[in-house]
Design an enzyme around this catalytic site. Structure first.
Site, PDB file in Angstrom:
ATOM      1  N   VAL A  62       3.876  -0.834   4.369  1.00 32.46           N
ATOM      2  CA  VAL A  62       2.510  -1.187   4.745  1.00 32.46           C
ATOM      3  C   VAL A  62       1.912  -2.055   3.650  1.00 32.46           C
ATOM      4  O   VAL A  62       1.932  -1.686   2.470  1.00 32.46           O
ATOM      5  CB  VAL A  62       1.640   0.065   4.948  1.00 32.46           C
ATOM      6  CG1 VAL A  62       0.222  -0.332   5.323  1.00 32.46           C
ATOM      7  CG2 VAL A  62       2.243   0.966   6.018  1.00 32.46           C
TER       8      VAL A  62
ATOM      9  N   ASP B 249      -0.467  15.355   8.865  1.00 31.68           N
ATOM     10  CA  ASP B 249      -1.348  14.479   8.082  1.00 31.68           C
ATOM     11  C   ASP B 249      -2.706  14.353   8.775  1.00 31.68           C
ATOM     12  O   ASP B 249      -3.269  13.269   8.860  1.00 31.68           O
ATOM     13  CB  ASP B 249      -0.707  13.094   7.916  1.00 31.68           C
ATOM     14  CG  ASP B 249      -1.459  12.241   6.880  1.00 31.68           C
ATOM     15  OD1 ASP B 249      -2.109  12.826   5.996  1.00 31.68           O
ATOM     16  OD2 ASP B 249      -1.403  11.009   6.962  1.00 31.68           O
TER      17      ASP B 249
ATOM     18  N   PHE C 252       7.874   3.902   9.624  1.00 33.75           N
ATOM     19  CA  PHE C 252       8.267   2.722  10.378  1.00 33.75           C
ATOM     20  C   PHE C 252       8.295   1.462   9.511  1.00 33.75           C
ATOM     21  O   PHE C 252       8.324   0.356  10.026  1.00 33.75           O
ATOM     22  CB  PHE C 252       7.312   2.505  11.555  1.00 33.75           C
ATOM     23  CG  PHE C 252       7.420   3.566  12.592  1.00 33.75           C
ATOM     24  CD1 PHE C 252       8.358   3.470  13.612  1.00 33.75           C
ATOM     25  CD2 PHE C 252       6.600   4.684  12.544  1.00 33.75           C
ATOM     26  CE1 PHE C 252       8.467   4.454  14.578  1.00 33.75           C
ATOM     27  CE2 PHE C 252       6.703   5.679  13.509  1.00 33.75           C
ATOM     28  CZ  PHE C 252       7.649   5.565  14.521  1.00 33.75           C
ATOM     29  N   GLY C 253       8.284   1.600   8.219  1.00 30.31           N
ATOM     30  CA  GLY C 253       8.381   0.439   7.361  1.00 30.31           C
ATOM     31  C   GLY C 253       7.306   0.421   6.285  1.00 30.31           C
ATOM     32  O   GLY C 253       6.568   1.381   6.082  1.00 30.31           O
TER      33      GLY C 253
ATOM     34  N   LEU D 283       0.817  -1.219   0.000  1.00 32.50           N
ATOM     35  CA  LEU D 283       0.000   0.000   0.000  1.00 32.50           C
ATOM     36  C   LEU D 283       0.845   1.261   0.000  1.00 32.50           C
ATOM     37  O   LEU D 283       0.462   2.282  -0.545  1.00 32.50           O
ATOM     38  CB  LEU D 283      -0.914   0.024   1.236  1.00 32.50           C
ATOM     39  CG  LEU D 283      -2.043  -1.001   1.264  1.00 32.50           C
ATOM     40  CD1 LEU D 283      -2.791  -0.902   2.584  1.00 32.50           C
ATOM     41  CD2 LEU D 283      -2.996  -0.781   0.103  1.00 32.50           C
ATOM     42  N   GLY D 284       1.980   1.205   0.671  1.00 33.36           N
ATOM     43  CA  GLY D 284       2.814   2.392   0.741  1.00 33.36           C
ATOM     44  C   GLY D 284       3.987   2.189   1.682  1.00 33.36           C
ATOM     45  O   GLY D 284       4.170   1.115   2.252  1.00 33.36           O
ATOM     46  N   GLN D 285       4.790   3.249   1.813  1.00 31.76           N
ATOM     47  CA  GLN D 285       5.972   3.203   2.663  1.00 31.76           C
ATOM     48  C   GLN D 285       5.830   4.264   3.723  1.00 31.76           C
ATOM     49  O   GLN D 285       5.675   5.441   3.419  1.00 31.76           O
ATOM     50  CB  GLN D 285       7.236   3.467   1.831  1.00 31.76           C
ATOM     51  CG  GLN D 285       8.537   3.322   2.611  1.00 31.76           C
ATOM     52  CD  GLN D 285       8.923   1.873   2.803  1.00 31.76           C
ATOM     53  OE1 GLN D 285       8.483   1.017   2.040  1.00 31.76           O
ATOM     54  NE2 GLN D 285       9.731   1.586   3.808  1.00 31.76           N
ATOM     55  N   GLY D 286       5.849   3.871   5.000  1.00 32.92           N
ATOM     56  CA  GLY D 286       5.738   4.811   6.098  1.00 32.92           C
ATOM     57  C   GLY D 286       7.056   4.992   6.819  1.00 32.92           C
ATOM     58  O   GLY D 286       8.071   4.384   6.469  1.00 32.92           O
TER      59      GLY D 286
END
Length: 554
Positions: free
Chosen positions: A361, A417, A358-359, A353-356
């Protein structure tokens, strides 16, 4: 015959004096709270008649002692009333203030529960018994924003809190008959801080102290950067200024505890010795910390990942089996690595889904179920609970949460956000600010649609109520809703210097007086062109739920 122009000025002044139209500080109230959510009374009703009798009684009886409460009427039309004058107010000033308060509260409110604050008094009435009940709801008078900024806010606040906490304790436990104390403390050779605290006299000692403690917390929220400020509430008030604003002698004169920093050679030698010992102790403590941290790291290498995770989430009361496995619960379900690998197709990029921060997702069906267990929901039952009163409470809660992140937390945090999908509601509809990496899983389409509906254009055309959900428009007051939209537009003005701080936003949301400044054009606005551009230029991106927006330059 031609008359001197000064004659007309003198004549006008005499005429106004005869009519009683003189200027008075007491003509301007600090704040007013009309609780329409409890209902309102009708003109010429029994409730209105009883209210007039009640207010007259407060005017006649408060003067002697500075505090009075009473009741009038029976059954549904029974009214409870209370008046409090500031402890340093003369009997004449007290009577004048309460009389003015009675006139204003009748003119401005027809709610069955209301409270008005002046500098020298406050008057409250309600259909329900509030006597002796600690009910703190802090209000920030508009005058706070006009106070001068402190040159060194942190140091000023240290002296201020030392003063205010001491006189709060004195008001609650020492001078508990009047529950009113004034005080002063020298901030520098040329500047003194003056403070005042007061509780309604029907409070217990502990309730008075707790109320004032809450007021001091709100003083930091509203006025941390300023040399003066005030917080008023239903059962206590607190104020401080860099000048003497109260009458009579000061109750408590304080001195900040002196620090050892000057003196003869013997004192200097003693200081050096103490500093040396402290340095040695710190060095020893640091060495011990390094040693034990290394031992702990070695032990952690031999522990299972579940055991380490248990330490991280221990405040949530997680249970562990004898084999070292974490026990799932409705509050915090756990999945083993094999389950996660199967759900993500061995962490396939197709499920990313994406990159946050903390790693990475990944899309997991089980995580959707996790969110469904949270109280926040979009079903019709929950939707029905979101009347305007609840929405306003949520807005205020979000604003106060951001004040904490911006000003009160040890590390200053900018969320960056904040959106509806990052705000969760508990079972009592209290807002909790959150930031989940997969928040886009729910309500994303709804959020995008709302974004396209916002426009600066509706505000300039006077059609701002078209933004409002019809269900809220039915339950809410149009003026309050427009005020919230107004404040929201102030927060997105193009020049950041024009935008209010979150403390000022809380003040604007809670204030019943004063009109916020007119907002300037936002930095950008998104309209239908964004949707059309998205469909024409990037149709293949819809599978990943991405959008392309047409953004005007700043």
């Amino acid at each position: 015959m031609e008359r001197d122009p000064h004659f007309y000025l003198l004549f006008t002044f005499v005429l106004l004096s005869m009519l009683g139209l003189h200027m008075s500080v007491e003509a301007d109230y600090l704040n007013i709270s009309c609780q329409y959510k409890f209902g309102n009374y009708s003109t010429h009703s029994t409730f209105e008649s009883n209210l007039k009798v009640l207010l007259d009684s407060l005017s006649n009886n408060t003067t002697h002692t500075g505090f009075y409460n009473t009741t009038v009427g029976e059954g549904h039309n029974r009214i409870y009333g209370q008046a409090l004058c500031r402890g340093d107010a003369s009997s004449t000033a007290c009577e004048s203030c309460v009389s003015n308060a009675n006139l204003e509260i009748m003119k401005l409110c027809n709610a069955e529960d209301a409270l008005i604050w002046y500098e020298l008094c406050q008057v409250r009435y309600s259909f329900q018994d509030f006597f002796s009940n600690m009910d703190y709801t802090g209000k920030y008078p508009y005058s706070n924003s006009q106070e001068k900024l402190a040159s060194d806010p942190a140091l000023y606040y240290t002296y201020l809190m030392y003063l205010m906490k001491n006189i709060s304790t004195e008001a609650a436990y020492v001078n508990s008959t009047r529950m009113f104390v004034t005080g002063q403390i020298n901030y520098s050779m040329s500047q003194t801080i003056y403070g005042l605290v007061q509780c309604t006299r029907d409070m217990s000692d502990n309730d008075c102290y707790n109320c004032l403690n809450s007021a001091l917390g709100d003083l930091k929220t509203c006025c941390y950067l300023r040399e003066g400020g005030m917080v008023v509430s239903r059962t206590c008030n607190a104020r401080y200024e860099p000048y003497r604003f109260f009458n009579g002698s000061t109750t408590s004169v304080l001195s900040f505890p002196a620090s050892t920093g000057t003196g003869d050679q013997w004192k200097k030698g003693r200081i050096a010795l103490v500093v040396g010992i402290l340095g040695l102790l710190l060095l020893l403590a640091g060495s011990c910390a390094v040693y034990f941290n290394r031992r702990k790291a070695k032990k952690d290498q031999d522990r299972s990942p579940h055991a380490l995770l248990h330490d991280l989430v221990n405040p949530v009361s997680v249970e562990m089996t004898e084999e070292g496995n974490l026990v799932s619960s409705e509050e915090l379900p756990f999945m083993d690595l094999a389950t996660i690998k199967a759900a993500t197709d061995d962490f396939s990029s197709l499920n990313k889904l994406g990159q946050g921060g903390f790693g990475t997702v990944y899309k997991i069906v089980l995580i959707i179920n996790l969110f469904c267990m949270m109280p926040l929901s979009s079903d019709s039952d929950k939707r029905a609970q979101l009347d305007w009163c609840t929405c306003l409470s949520i807005i205020d809660g979000i604003a106060r949460g951001l004040v904490y992140l911006h000003e009160d937390s040890r590390l200053k945090i900018i969320h960056r956000d904040l959106k509806p999908s990052n705000v969760l509601l508990d079972h009592e509809m209290v807002a909790k600010i959150s930031d989940f990496g997969m928040a886009r899983i729910f309500c994303e389409n709804q959020s995008s649609a709302n974004t396209r509906r916002v426009a600066w254009k509706l505000w300039t055309e006077g059609k701002e109520l078209e933004l409002v959900d019809p269900s809220l428009a039915e339950s809410g007051r149009a003026a309050e809703i427009v005020r919230c939209i107004h404040i929201g537009l102030l927060c997105v003005q193009e020049d950041p210097r024009d935008r209010p701080t979150m403390s000022e936003v809380v003040t604007l949301l809670g204030g019943q007086t004063g009109t916020p400044p007119e907002p300037k054009k936002p930095a950008f606005s998104v309209g239908r062109a964004a949707q059309e551009l998205n469909q024409s230029l990037a149709p293949d991106l819809s599978a990943n739920e991405m959008t392309v927006s047409s953004i005007s330059p700043r």
